[in-house]
Scaffold this active site. Sequence first.
Site, PDB file in Angstrom:
ATOM      1  CG  ASN A   1      88.622  30.482 -12.093  1.00 15.47           C
ATOM      2  OD1 ASN A   1      88.170  29.538 -11.067  1.00 15.47           O
ATOM      3  ND2 ASN A   1      88.180  31.885 -12.560  1.00 15.47           N
TER       4      ASN A   1
ATOM      5  CG  ASP B   1      86.703  36.551  -6.140  1.00 18.02           C
ATOM      6  OD1 ASP B   1      87.559  36.593  -6.678  1.00 18.02           O
ATOM      7  OD2 ASP B   1      85.792  37.195  -5.972  1.00 18.02           O
TER       8      ASP B   1
END
Length: 253
Positions: free
Chosen positions: A78, A30
């Site tokens: 996502n 991330d």
Amino acid sequence: MNRDGQKRESELIKLISAEKLPRHVAIIMDGNGRWARKQGLPRIAGHREGMNTLKEIITCANELGINVVTLYAFSTENWKRPSWEVEFLMRLPEEYLKTELQPLIEKNIVIRAMGDLEQLPAVTKRAIKNALQATKDNTGMILNFALNYGGRNEILNAVKKIAERVQEGALKPEEISEDLFTRYLYTGDLPDPDLLIRPSGELRISNFLLWQLAYTELWFTRTLWPDFNKEHFLKAILDYQERERRFGGINKI
Ligand code: V0D
């Protein structure tokens, strides 16, 4: 890497005990978008840089002798990103494997993928399928990519498969144990992660490996994934070993 970095790295390696390595390390990759914004670059530049981090960490994990590395590459959430970004991400497995598949084969690494893979674009599926096929007989470290993966979705998927077995009469409800349930997850044959690493300053699990993380040591850093390096990785393992040394066996909770 500068001289200080090299030094800290070799010092850290000396402190790591080869006998008490985590068998399975899970990583949430991330902070790529934020890294790019900070550099005044487009988000995709962050994903590219994140790919270089990935190469460095895989090499390091393999050299240490870790058995399994699971990487959160694309979550079911996502898909909500802009379509141009999703399309770019979906080409990364192919781009990555173009240069990395051969070195991974030579290192005896097994590539695996888990998640709802059917829903991925054809170009992504083709690259992954080819990599799975090319490494299926290898016997070394397992490199497990979570793609179109969500932990709750994985659990529901397991529940549905178990329900079907019950409906067929092949399984009795009272036979559904934690062990049996574990085997219906994507990670069915893998040990639970010993260590979860999450960079970028977020202190959440974000729907990753919900069932499997029950007893996992969690390691967070504010460093963004593109800036994450071997040194951070070694520090995470050292901290893990330190926690195990203090609490191992007893005080498991
Ligand atoms: C972007 C940083 C390698 C995180 C790393 C489709 C976000 C680079 C792969 C990959 C991504 C996946 C499967 C495989 C081989 C490589 C990858 C995605 C994103 C999502 F078999 N990097 N990478 N997949 N990024």
